[in-house]
Design a protein around this motif. Structure first.
Motif, mmCIF file in Angstrom:
data_model
loop_
_atom_site.group_PDB
_atom_site.id
_atom_site.type_symbol
_atom_site.label_atom_id
_atom_site.label_comp_id
_atom_site.label_asym_id
_atom_site.label_seq_id
_atom_site.Cartn_x
_atom_site.Cartn_y
_atom_site.Cartn_z
ATOM 1 N N ASP A 240 0.807 -1.226 0.000
ATOM 2 C CA ASP A 240 0.000 0.000 0.000
ATOM 3 C C ASP A 240 0.842 1.280 0.000
ATOM 4 O O ASP A 240 0.396 2.321 0.496
ATOM 5 N N ASP A 241 2.037 1.203 -0.554
ATOM 6 C CA ASP A 241 2.862 2.408 -0.703
ATOM 7 C C ASP A 241 2.664 2.922 -2.130
ATOM 8 O O ASP A 241 3.464 2.661 -3.039
ATOM 9 N N TYR A 242 1.572 3.670 -2.307
ATOM 10 C CA TYR A 242 1.176 4.068 -3.653
ATOM 11 C C TYR A 242 2.083 5.152 -4.221
ATOM 12 O O TYR A 242 2.221 5.259 -5.447
ATOM 13 N N THR A 243 2.701 5.945 -3.361
ATOM 14 C CA THR A 243 3.606 6.990 -3.845
ATOM 15 C C THR A 243 4.843 6.370 -4.496
ATOM 16 O O THR A 243 5.238 6.755 -5.609
ATOM 17 N N MET A 244 5.454 5.404 -3.808
ATOM 18 C CA MET A 244 6.630 4.727 -4.370
ATOM 19 C C MET A 244 6.255 3.892 -5.581
ATOM 20 O O MET A 244 7.005 3.824 -6.565
ATOM 21 N N ALA A 245 5.106 3.236 -5.513
ATOM 22 C CA ALA A 245 4.649 2.432 -6.658
ATOM 23 C C ALA A 245 4.506 3.309 -7.889
ATOM 24 O O ALA A 245 4.959 2.951 -8.990
ATOM 25 N N ARG A 246 3.908 4.473 -7.708
ATOM 26 C CA ARG A 246 3.719 5.400 -8.831
ATOM 27 C C ARG A 246 5.060 5.817 -9.430
ATOM 28 O O ARG A 246 5.202 5.862 -10.666
#
Length: 448
Positions: free
Chosen positions: A128-134
């Motif tokens: 759920d680390d959407y910033t890093m995933a993005r």
């Protein structure tokens, strides 16, 4: 070779292609046979052995796979694929942080980073680390602008973070370099739609259609925008286009029916709602649309028939139970209405009118204690609701609790004197009482 038992020599690269072919088509047993043959002819091929590890990981033989990887790492300690497979093992065991660390090690060993960033992005999604995933998916797009899976994932991250403006900015920048990418225009339109910028959304979907005039999703989304703009005839045209491009879908028929409703053509709307459930009998929204059609006509028996069908498909839907309660209330089926409203609230429907209608049906059958409990629950969720306060005051007074009733009525008159007619309509005999008239005058604001 399998059919004849003959043995032919192939280069290791040939075996790799054959193995990849079978794995890509999900034919694991044939891939395993190709790996066995390949290792018989090329026992020292690192790439074939790594493919063997990939199959082991697929079959959850983690210890065996780790053992082979230990051997291979001694031979080639800087081979990034070894770290990728180790990361795959950790990921399948839900050790996503360990997988991320291993993938970062792999990144340091190769210049071909696109696939690694894609894998990293997925691992960050798992935690759920959407910033890093993005960030990872954007790196993929920088290397390959036509990596549409990464484009979808990038926008998904923006959406999950509720950063629609950020998504709009990114997509516009992306489109500066890729102006004919119909997928990007489509996604841009959806982002504009999410922030209610309907003219901009319409333009984006038009560009998606210009880029690909057979893009089904763009026509459908454009139809939704036109509905929001009140241009129902044009919306119908776009939905009809989707039915011409491919086999008609129940969702398209449903939207067409909704448009005809807005155009005040109920029979045409009903025709498309019936097409909806004919196309997909399990689409509960279709049955709900037919229910609402008959509710508007006050044909409650028909409405009950169709809401029962919706509930048979999705018995956990609070909206359907609420609608069922309203229908049973109209039919004076007290116990059925009581049960339906109870189900609706237990499933999470806490709207003011749900509590009011539930209490009303209980009052009609003189179950005043139950009505009081319902209204007090409603007041917990909506302490600002004057209607709930007025109705609770009436219930207290009908139960001969004058002090509670007077206090509650005074509170309602103080907070919302303009809503007093609600009380007067439901409790006319009480509203005529002299002390109530005196309270009304004292409030100095309420009007009958």
């Amino acid at each position: 070779m399998l059919r004849t038992d003959d043995v032919y020599f192939f280069d290791a690269e040939d075996f790799e292609e054959i193995i990849h072919h079978y794995l890509n088509h999900g034919k694991v047993s044939l891939a395993k046979k190709a790996i066995k043959m390949g290792l018989q002819q090329h026992p020292n091929s690192l790439d074939i052995r790594l493919l063997d590890v990939e199959v082991m990981v697929f079959e959850n033989e983690f210890d065996l796979a780790e053992g082979v990887l230990d051997e291979l790492q001694i031979l080639e300690p800087n081979n990034e694929e070894i770290f990728v497979q180790r990361a795959n093992i950790q990921s399948k065991q839900d050790n996503h942080l360990a997988a991320i660390a291993l993938l970062h090690q792999a990144l340091e060993m190769t210049d071909d980073v696109v696939d690694l960033y894609s894998l990293l992005g997925m691992e960050y999604l798992f935690i759920d680390d959407y910033t890093m995933a993005r960030k990872c998916f954007i790196r993929c797009l920088e290397a390959d602008p036509e990596d549409y899976a990464s484009l979808y994932n990038t926008i998904y991250c923006y959406e999950f973070l509720d950063e629609h403006e950020g998504a709009i900015s990114y997509l516009n920048t992306y489109l500066d370099s890729n102006p004919y990418c119909q997928i990007a225009w489509h996604q841009l339109g959806k982002q504009y739609f999410a922030v209610k910028m309907y003219p901009e959304a319409l333009a984006a979907f038009d560009f998606a259609i210009i880029s690909d005039d057979s893009f089904l999703g763009a026509y459908f989304e454009k139809g939704k925008v036109l509905e929001k703009l009140g241009r129902y005839e044009e919306a119908i045209e776009n939905y009809n286009t989707t039915t011409e491009l491919e086999d008609p879908t129940s969702h398209a028929y449903l939207r067409i029916g909704k448009c005809y409703e807005q155009l005040d053509r109920p029979e045409k709307a009903r025709y498309y709602f019936y097409l909806t459930v004919h196309e997909d009998p399990l689409l509960d929204k279709g049955w709900l649309a037919i229910t609402d059609h008959y509710l508007k006509k006050k044909d409650y028996q028909k409405a009950q028939e169709y809401i029962d069908k919706a509930l048979s498909i999705d018995g956990e839907n609070a909206i359907y139970w609420k609608r069922s309660g309203m229908i049973h209330k109209a039919l004076k089926q007290v116990h059925e209405a009581d049960f339906a409203f109870k189900q609706a609230t237990e499933l999470g429907n806490y709207e003011v009118d749900t509590w009011l209608n539930w209490a009303e049906i209980l009052c009609e059958c003189d179950e005043l204690e139950a009505a009081e409990v319902v209204l007090r629950q409603g007041c917990e969720f909506h302490p600002e609701s004057a209607e709930l306060q007025y109705q609770l005051a009436g219930v207290y007074l009908r139960q001969h609790f004058p002090d509670k009733g007077k206090r509650t009525l005074q509170k309602a008159l103080k907070e919302a004197p303009d809503k007093y007619p609600y009380f007067e309509t439901r409790f006319p005999e009480i509203s005529r009482a002299l002390w109530v008239q005196r309270l009304l005058r004292e409030s100095g604001k309420a009007s009958k």
